[in-house]
Design a protein around this motif. Structure first.
Motif, PDB file in Angstrom:
ATOM      1  N   ALA A  66     -33.746  41.452 -47.431  1.00 13.76           N
ATOM      2  CA  ALA A  66     -35.989  41.444 -47.599  1.00 13.76           C
ATOM      3  C   ALA A  66     -35.947  40.217 -47.122  1.00 13.76           C
ATOM      4  O   ALA A  66     -35.465  39.406 -46.557  1.00 13.76           O
ATOM      5  N   VAL A  67     -37.267  41.124 -46.339  1.00  7.42           N
ATOM      6  CA  VAL A  67     -38.545  40.357 -45.541  1.00  7.42           C
ATOM      7  C   VAL A  67     -39.506  40.587 -46.127  1.00  7.42           C
ATOM      8  O   VAL A  67     -40.119  42.067 -46.273  1.00  7.42           O
ATOM      9  N   PHE A  68     -40.572  39.426 -46.070  1.00  6.16           N
ATOM     10  CA  PHE A  68     -41.769  40.052 -46.242  1.00  6.16           C
ATOM     11  C   PHE A  68     -42.828  39.680 -45.278  1.00  6.16           C
ATOM     12  O   PHE A  68     -42.455  39.327 -44.228  1.00  6.16           O
ATOM     13  N   GLU A  69     -43.747  40.558 -45.398  1.00  6.12           N
ATOM     14  CA  GLU A  69     -44.328  41.113 -44.404  1.00  6.12           C
ATOM     15  C   GLU A  69     -45.023  39.272 -43.874  1.00  6.12           C
ATOM     16  O   GLU A  69     -45.430  39.048 -42.646  1.00  6.12           O
ATOM     17  N   LYS A  70     -45.702  38.792 -45.350  1.00  2.00           N
ATOM     18  CA  LYS A  70     -46.346  37.346 -44.256  1.00  2.00           C
ATOM     19  C   LYS A  70     -45.412  35.948 -43.850  1.00  2.00           C
ATOM     20  O   LYS A  70     -45.677  35.283 -43.578  1.00  2.00           O
ATOM     21  N   THR A  71     -44.302  35.965 -44.303  1.00  2.00           N
ATOM     22  CA  THR A  71     -42.855  35.295 -43.727  1.00  2.00           C
ATOM     23  C   THR A  71     -42.486  35.323 -42.735  1.00  2.00           C
ATOM     24  O   THR A  71     -41.443  34.500 -42.227  1.00  2.00           O
ATOM     25  N   GLY A  72     -43.023  36.260 -41.984  1.00  2.00           N
ATOM     26  CA  GLY A  72     -41.962  36.660 -40.741  1.00  2.00           C
ATOM     27  C   GLY A  72     -40.790  37.016 -40.664  1.00  2.00           C
ATOM     28  O   GLY A  72     -40.735  38.387 -41.391  1.00  2.00           O
ATOM     29  N   ASP A  73     -40.173  37.067 -39.972  1.00  2.00           N
ATOM     30  CA  ASP A  73     -38.695  37.778 -40.083  1.00  2.00           C
ATOM     31  C   ASP A  73     -37.370  36.591 -40.594  1.00  2.00           C
ATOM     32  O   ASP A  73     -36.382  37.142 -40.840  1.00  2.00           O
ATOM     33  N   LYS A  74     -38.037  35.491 -41.370  1.00  2.00           N
ATOM     34  CA  LYS A  74     -37.141  35.637 -42.562  1.00  2.00           C
ATOM     35  C   LYS A  74     -36.598  36.041 -43.180  1.00  2.00           C
ATOM     36  O   LYS A  74     -37.530  36.968 -44.102  1.00  2.00           O
ATOM     37  N   LYS A  75     -35.564  36.314 -43.284  1.00  2.00           N
ATOM     38  CA  LYS A  75     -34.305  37.100 -44.796  1.00  2.00           C
ATOM     39  C   LYS A  75     -34.076  36.285 -45.302  1.00  2.00           C
ATOM     40  O   LYS A  75     -33.907  34.772 -45.733  1.00  2.00           O
ATOM     41  N   TYR A  76     -34.124  37.195 -46.778  1.00  2.00           N
ATOM     42  CA  TYR A  76     -33.879  36.630 -48.262  1.00  2.00           C
ATOM     43  C   TYR A  76     -33.393  37.703 -48.323  1.00  2.00           C
ATOM     44  O   TYR A  76     -32.950  38.719 -48.429  1.00  2.00           O
ATOM     45  N   THR A  77     -31.946  36.637 -48.265  1.00  2.00           N
ATOM     46  CA  THR A  77     -30.181  37.821 -48.696  1.00  2.00           C
ATOM     47  C   THR A  77     -30.322  37.027 -50.552  1.00  2.00           C
ATOM     48  O   THR A  77     -29.010  37.742 -50.956  1.00  2.00           O
ATOM     49  N   ASN A  78     -30.593  35.833 -51.222  1.00  2.00           N
ATOM     50  CA  ASN A  78     -30.285  36.252 -52.393  1.00  2.00           C
ATOM     51  C   ASN A  78     -31.927  36.629 -53.288  1.00  2.00           C
ATOM     52  O   ASN A  78     -33.220  36.035 -52.653  1.00  2.00           O
ATOM     53  N   PHE A  79     -31.897  37.715 -54.358  1.00  2.00           N
ATOM     54  CA  PHE A  79     -32.976  38.215 -54.285  1.00  2.00           C
ATOM     55  C   PHE A  79     -33.748  36.976 -55.505  1.00  2.00           C
ATOM     56  O   PHE A  79     -34.857  38.004 -56.193  1.00  2.00           O
ATOM     57  N   ASP A  80     -33.264  36.369 -56.315  1.00  2.00           N
ATOM     58  CA  ASP A  80     -33.632  35.556 -56.845  1.00  2.00           C
ATOM     59  C   ASP A  80     -34.483  34.853 -55.967  1.00  2.00           C
ATOM     60  O   ASP A  80     -35.738  34.644 -56.932  1.00  2.00           O
ATOM     61  N   ASP A  81     -34.867  34.514 -54.496  1.00  2.00           N
ATOM     62  CA  ASP A  81     -35.510  33.927 -54.249  1.00  2.00           C
ATOM     63  C   ASP A  81     -36.819  35.234 -54.025  1.00  2.00           C
ATOM     64  O   ASP A  81     -37.636  34.200 -53.763  1.00  2.00           O
ATOM     65  N   VAL A  82     -36.167  36.104 -54.142  1.00  2.00           N
ATOM     66  CA  VAL A  82     -37.278  37.255 -53.714  1.00  2.00           C
ATOM     67  C   VAL A  82     -38.240  37.630 -54.391  1.00  2.00           C
ATOM     68  O   VAL A  82     -39.853  36.932 -54.570  1.00  2.00           O
ATOM     69  N   ARG A  83     -37.860  37.358 -55.923  1.00  2.00           N
ATOM     70  CA  ARG A  83     -38.937  36.904 -56.834  1.00  2.00           C
ATOM     71  C   ARG A  83     -39.429  35.891 -57.227  1.00  2.00           C
ATOM     72  O   ARG A  83     -40.690  36.017 -57.647  1.00  2.00           O
ATOM     73  N   LYS A  84     -38.486  34.684 -56.860  1.00  2.00           N
ATOM     74  CA  LYS A  84     -39.914  33.192 -56.472  1.00  2.00           C
ATOM     75  C   LYS A  84     -40.482  33.488 -55.989  1.00  2.00           C
ATOM     76  O   LYS A  84     -42.127  33.355 -55.782  1.00  2.00           O
ATOM     77  N   GLU A  85     -40.474  34.720 -54.877  1.00  2.00           N
ATOM     78  CA  GLU A  85     -41.435  34.363 -53.822  1.00  2.00           C
ATOM     79  C   GLU A  85     -42.818  35.418 -54.027  1.00  2.00           C
ATOM     80  O   GLU A  85     -44.191  34.923 -53.484  1.00  2.00           O
ATOM     81  N   ILE A  86     -42.737  36.960 -54.642  1.00  2.00           N
ATOM     82  CA  ILE A  86     -43.227  37.060 -55.344  1.00  2.00           C
ATOM     83  C   ILE A  86     -44.553  36.978 -55.921  1.00  2.00           C
ATOM     84  O   ILE A  86     -45.544  36.542 -56.226  1.00  2.00           O
ATOM     85  N   GLU A  87     -43.740  36.025 -57.368  1.00  2.00           N
ATOM     86  CA  GLU A  87     -44.244  35.295 -58.444  1.00  2.00           C
ATOM     87  C   GLU A  87     -45.708  34.057 -57.100  1.00  2.00           C
ATOM     88  O   GLU A  87     -46.465  33.683 -57.852  1.00  2.00           O
ATOM     89  N   ARG A  88     -45.112  33.274 -56.903  1.00  2.00           N
ATOM     90  CA  ARG A  88     -45.529  32.351 -55.508  1.00  2.00           C
ATOM     91  C   ARG A  88     -47.105  33.485 -55.000  1.00  2.00           C
ATOM     92  O   ARG A  88     -48.367  32.674 -54.964  1.00  2.00           O
ATOM     93  N   GLN A  89     -46.640  34.112 -54.430  1.00  2.00           N
ATOM     94  CA  GLN A  89     -47.425  35.404 -53.389  1.00  2.00           C
ATOM     95  C   GLN A  89     -48.450  35.683 -54.422  1.00  2.00           C
ATOM     96  O   GLN A  89     -49.234  35.512 -54.129  1.00  2.00           O
ATOM     97  N   THR A  90     -48.064  36.110 -55.675  1.00  2.00           N
ATOM     98  CA  THR A  90     -49.117  36.641 -56.374  1.00  2.00           C
ATOM     99  C   THR A  90     -50.072  35.104 -57.297  1.00  2.00           C
ATOM    100  O   THR A  90     -51.160  35.346 -56.951  1.00  2.00           O
ATOM    101  N   GLU A  91     -49.540  34.325 -56.910  1.00  2.00           N
ATOM    102  CA  GLU A  91     -49.873  32.976 -58.394  1.00  2.00           C
ATOM    103  C   GLU A  91     -51.313  32.323 -56.925  1.00  2.00           C
ATOM    104  O   GLU A  91     -52.068  31.614 -57.616  1.00  2.00           O
ATOM    105  N   GLU A  92     -50.902  32.077 -55.494  1.00  2.00           N
ATOM    106  CA  GLU A  92     -51.888  31.524 -54.572  1.00  2.00           C
ATOM    107  C   GLU A  92     -53.436  33.085 -54.057  1.00  2.00           C
ATOM    108  O   GLU A  92     -53.809  32.372 -54.075  1.00  2.00           O
TER     109      GLU A  92
END
Length: 752
Positions: A66-92
């Motif tokens: 997975a790749v988030f638009e705001k984090t550039g070209d950083k690839k997330y292969t662990n989708f638990d980290d994807v869930r945490k990033e979604i929660e972080r951007q939501t709370e932000e």
């Protein structure tokens, strides 16, 4: 290529009430567990999800990242980290206290098991704000407006999520979908929580569309339970259990194929999205070309940045000043200027037809002294005023010989009325030139505010200097008109050069009287009475006239006074006519033309200094940022245009879509969604090529075995067979899947 950031592309939006199962449905479609889960409000920001299918020939095994638009070209292969990033951007953005904000999170998932789709997961429609949270009081209005913002686009496919344990007639998702899609040509119903309905109830009528029919139909799905999520059951395992549960169910197992199962939903979504892209591809292509041209024009106006060499800076300064002066001149003279049109398109409210230029200056000159043309100037003078002026300027000379000073005395007050409008005309023309220069400078020197300020200051000084000179010349012309009475006008010399016209008027022959008949006795008596009355009145009038003459002296005759009035009117009319010609000529020559002649020379002579050029050619930050943004946008549009032109699949789709007229939805008698067609005999396979039309399908039989179940009810897109011949392009299943995957991947290249 990132085109979706600038142009609306076809996508699928999941809508529904809070906790209706939208997030779980999207996880089932993706085949991965990556979304935040929990009770109450979980999705608090829209999630724009772009799924990219990876070719299994190039990527072996179950690969996904997975790749988030705001984090550039950083690839997330662990989708638990994807869930945490979604929660972080939501709370932000939305805070940690259940707040809901319409600021989307953009996430792209590349996976071998994911279909080529564009999905949007929206916060559910919430009716009552949670106590003690950051949710506003009108939370229902906020969530409804957020949903409408996404689904009102006609290129959006609506995925209406309906819990099976709630009455479908009260569904907020269907209500909102009907507002923006009354014909139901882009709405798909998804029935969730089908496995937790009350005992003795089922969703068969809902799935068959018997209660509220949809053109694209309904699909029932069974998703993971909360216990499955707690036990970390994989999404793929739950999909297998879902397939077995539907096949073994006593009611749902007898339904026509294509009405239940996540896999059937994915196939339907893929086909509908493909059809939707095919329909709107010509519009998207046209919109890309139009936007590309506008961006190129704006970049051409902004230029390529400030040159580093001195020669380049001088050339840039000379070019801009020349453009400014030429546009100033052409606007005054009314010449069509292509540069002017291009510059004015980028002004706020930039309509070049509304500019003040030569037409405005001419209108000011045309209105000069126009109020003196309607009526005679001496209309306020009475005969007594003229007679009194004649006698006043006789002095102690012999009466009966009027002085020429009488004419000057009567004409001078009216001639002085010219002076104030003449000076005002000079001021108005100078103001029009000043306004014109401001508009020209704001368009030409938009990149360089300091240069625009200096040029405007110098232009204003030149206009003021010429205005003062012109005012002196105009005042001298007015002084000549007032101080020296003279005319060579042939009409005046002919009609008023002597007293002969006055005597000719007095010598006009009396009208010929008709021959009178002998009066009767009554007429003679009446005539005698009238003559006696006239004699008495004449005597009284003579008496008063003699007394008045004794008090005021001899009065001039009426024809003489009338001739003086006519001469005044004629001379003043000649003077006004000459002034309306001479004053605008002086203003046009000494002010308008002089400013045009001096402007370019003065600007170039003053500003052509290396030290000044470096100071003046300093671009503000917003211009630099605008050029950078436009350059990025142009690159995206060029890549998208290249994809549409060079990709053979997309080019063929666009060509077919342009030649084929769009299918018109059928109207219903009730004004709602169209009714499904009656069932007919089953067919073994239904062609689902892009040009195929919906084919009626049979109704289910009550006692039919599972192996001989009839086809699905009719909808805009017929159900796809689970296996066997008659595929998308009437090929064998492996070739069919490969062809369809190639078309989907070609379309996905537009989004990058």
């Amino acid at each position: 290529v990132g085109l979706q950031r600038y142009i609306s592309l076809p996508r699928i939006v999941a809508i529904g009430t809070q906790s209706s199962g939208k997030s779980s449905l999207i996880e089932s479609v993706v085949g991965l567990d990556f979304l935040p889960r929990g009770g109450g409000v979980v999705t608090r920001r829209p999630l724009e999800l772009r799924l990219v299918h990876l070719n299994t020939q190039e990527f072996k095994g179950d690969q996904a990242w997975a790749v988030f638009e705001k984090t550039g070209d950083k690839k997330y292969t662990n989708f638990d980290d994807v869930r945490k990033e979604i929660e972080r951007q939501t709370e932000e953005i939305a805070g940690q206290n259940k707040g809901i904000v319409n600021d989307p999170i953009v996430l792209t998932i590349y996976a071998t098991g994911a279909p080529d789709l564009s999905l949007v997961d929206l916060p559910g429609i919430t009716r009552v704000p949670i106590r003690g949270s950051d949710q506003v009081d009108d939370i229902e209005k906020l969530t409804r407006e957020m949903t409408m913002h996404y689904i009102k686009d006609p290129r959006t496919i609506i995925l209406a999520v309906l819990p099976a344990n709630q009455d479908v007639s009260t569904s907020d998702a269907l209500q909102l979908a009907r507002q923006v899609d009354p014909q139901g040509i882009r709405t798909i119903g998804v029935v969730t929580k089908i496995d937790i309905m009350d005992q003795g109830t089922d969703a068969c009528r809902m799935l068959r569309g018997e209660d509220i029919p949809l053109r694209l139909g309904y699909v029932g799905v069974k998703m993971r339970s909360q216990q499955d999520i707690t036990d970390n059951k994989r999404v793929k395992d739950s999909l297998g259990e879902e397939r077995a549960w539907f096949e073994n169910h006593r009611l749902y197992g007898k339904l026509p194929p294509g009405l239940v199962g996540t896999q059937c939903l994915i196939e339907k979504l893929t086909q509908v999205l493909f059809k939707h892209i095919r329909r709107f591809l010509p519009e998207i292509k046209k919109e890309i070309n139009e936007k590309r041209r506008s961006v190129q024009d704006r970049l051409e106006e902004l230029g390529q940045g400030i040159p580093l060499e001195d020669n380049g800076r001088v050339q840039l300064l000379w070019t801009m000043i020349t453009d400014y002066c030429e546009m100033f001149k052409n606007t005054i003279r009314g010449k069509y200027d292509r540069k002017l049109q291009r510059y004015m398109q980028n002004l706020q409210g930039g309509d070049s037809t509304s500019m003040s230029g030569g037409a405005h200056v001419r209108q000011i000159m045309n209105d000069f002294l126009v109020e003196f043309l309607d009526n005679a100037i001496t209309i306020e003078l009475t005969d007594d005023d003229i007679d009194r002026a004649i006698r006043m300027h006789e002095g102690d000379s012999l009466p009966g010989f009027p002085s020429p000073d009488t004419f000057e005395f009567l004409a001078l007050p009216h001639l002085q009325k010219i002076s104030i409008p003449a000076v005002e005309c000079v001021h108005n023309v100078a103001t029009a030139l000043d306004v014109l220069s401001q508009r020209m400078a704001s368009s030409v020197f938009r990149r360089f505010p300091k240069l625009a300020e200096v040029c405007l200051e110098m232009t204003g000084s030149i206009i003021q200097e010429q205005k003062d000179k012109t005012r002196v010349i105009v005042e001298q012309q007015v002084a000549c008109t007032i101080g020296y009475l003279f005319t060579n006008d042939p009409l005046y010399l002919t009609e008023h050069g002597s007293m002969e016209p006055m005597y000719q008027e007095q010598k006009k022959p009396a009208p010929v009287e008709e021959e009178k008949k002998d009066p009767t006795f009554q007429e003679k008596a009446l005539q005698q009475m009238k003559d006696g009355y006239k004699t008495s009145a004449s005597a009284v009038n003579n008496m008063f006239s003699q007394q008045q003459q004794q008090r005021g002296g001899q009065r001039y005759s009426g024809p003489f006074v009338k001739e003086i009035r006519r001469r005044l009117d004629s001379y003043l009319a000649i003077t006004v006519r000459n002034a309306r010609d001479a004053i605008p000529k002086a203003i046009g020559f000494y002010l308008v033309r002089a400013v045009q002649d001096k402007l370019q020379f003065e600007l170039l002579n003053t500003l052509n200094n290396k030290d000044k050029i470096s100071e003046l050619l300093g671009e503000p930050p917003h211009i630099v940022e605008e050029r950078k943004t436009l350059a990025a946008l142009l690159a995206v549009l060029q890549r998208a245009s290249s994809v549409l032109t060079r990709d053979p699949t997309l080019a063929a789709i666009a060509f077919e879509a342009e030649d084929e007229e769009p299918e018109q939805p059928k109207k219903t008698s009730s004004g709602g969604y169209p009714q499904q067609r009656p069932a007919v005999t089953a067919s073994p396979a239904v062609s689902a090529t892009p040009t195929a039309r919906p084919v009626p399908a049979p109704a289910p039989a009550q006692a039919a075995p599972a192996a001989a179940r009839p086809a699905a009810p009719a909808s805009m897109f017929p159900a796809v067979p689970k296996s066997g011949g008659g595929g998308l392009f009437d090929e064998s299943p492996p070739k069919q899947k490969a062809a369809f995957d190639h078309k989907k991947s070609s379309v996905r290249r537009l989004e990058g």
